[in-house]
Design a protein around this motif. Sequence first.
Motif, short mmCIF file in Angstrom:
data_model
loop_
_atom_site.label_atom_id
_atom_site.label_comp_id
_atom_site.label_asym_id
_atom_site.label_seq_id
_atom_site.Cartn_x
_atom_site.Cartn_y
_atom_site.Cartn_z
N LYS A 83 -9.04 1.34 -19.98
CA LYS A 83 -10.23 0.56 -20.36
C LYS A 83 -9.88 -0.52 -21.38
CE LYS A 83 -13.68 4.07 -19.31
NZ LYS A 83 -14.67 5.01 -19.85
N LEU A 84 -8.99 -0.18 -22.32
CA LEU A 84 -8.55 -1.19 -23.29
C LEU A 84 -7.79 -2.31 -22.61
CD1 LEU A 84 -7.39 1.16 -26.20
CD2 LEU A 84 -9.38 -0.35 -26.21
N ARG A 85 -6.92 -1.94 -21.66
CA ARG A 85 -6.14 -2.96 -20.94
C ARG A 85 -7.08 -3.88 -20.16
NH1 ARG A 85 -0.67 -2.49 -17.79
NH2 ARG A 85 -0.79 -4.37 -16.57
N ASP A 86 -8.08 -3.30 -19.47
CA ASP A 86 -9.04 -4.12 -18.75
C ASP A 86 -9.80 -5.04 -19.70
OD1 ASP A 86 -8.25 -2.86 -16.44
OD2 ASP A 86 -10.01 -1.55 -16.30
N ILE A 108 -11.32 -8.22 -25.73
CA ILE A 108 -10.65 -7.94 -27.00
C ILE A 108 -9.35 -8.75 -27.03
CG2 ILE A 108 -11.62 -5.64 -27.36
CD1 ILE A 108 -9.01 -4.45 -26.29
N SER A 109 -8.88 -9.05 -28.21
CA SER A 109 -7.65 -9.84 -28.34
C SER A 109 -6.43 -8.97 -28.05
CB SER A 109 -7.54 -10.43 -29.75
OG SER A 109 -7.30 -9.39 -30.68
N ASN A 110 -5.30 -9.62 -27.82
CA ASN A 110 -4.07 -8.89 -27.54
C ASN A 110 -3.66 -8.03 -28.73
OD1 ASN A 110 -1.77 -8.26 -25.88
ND2 ASN A 110 -0.57 -9.51 -27.30
N GLU A 111 -3.83 -8.55 -29.96
CA GLU A 111 -3.48 -7.77 -31.15
C GLU A 111 -4.33 -6.52 -31.26
OE1 GLU A 111 -3.92 -11.10 -31.30
OE2 GLU A 111 -1.78 -11.55 -31.47
N THR A 112 -5.63 -6.67 -30.99
CA THR A 112 -6.53 -5.51 -31.02
C THR A 112 -6.10 -4.50 -29.96
OG1 THR A 112 -8.35 -6.89 -31.82
CG2 THR A 112 -8.94 -4.78 -30.80
#
Length: 195
Positions: free
Chosen positions: A29-32, A39-43
């Motif tokens: 879910k975070l990757r999606d 969300i940003s890449n850092e997040t």
Amino acid sequence: MVASDSAPSDSLPPAFRVSDEERDEVIRKLRDGSVDGRISNETFLRRVDRALHARGPDELAELLSDLPPVPEENAGPAVRWRVRATFWLREIRLRWPRFRVAMRPPQLPPLVLPRGPRTVFTIGRSPDCDLPLGDMTVSWHHAELRLAGEAWVLVDLGSTNGTRVNGWRADSGFAVRAGDWVSFGRAAFRIADHT
């Protein structure tokens, strides 16, 4: 009055440990969310690291609690692509004003995801690495491929020239799957499943 040595929390039942499947679902879910620009890449990288170290379900739930909903879920592929491209270009302008977009080479050698009992594989110029690379832009011990549940996570080991997954830096860890392209310095590969 006698003081008690036990804390009040000792009487509470211990929290259940999260399963690998639950971790994988949160990371997916975070990757999606990162791909969709929610969300940003850092997040994303920070939260994947926290997901891999989470012990209880509350810790995992917190990682998704402020994830915005999927933008224009009923929109066609062209609209979804424009949303992703807009976010990506904005990120480039914010971080790298003189950044040149390098296109992925059409034919990359495959990096086959390993199978078996081992869960960590090293990548670098050192001959004792599991995947030794002769490119001078690759550090001696450049990166590790770690199995986290069902997913492989690529982690940079403080290399000089960086590790990237689909163009994104994989500093503290980036989940990879078949079809992704990865680079260690200038050495680039396409992730492939074991056949």
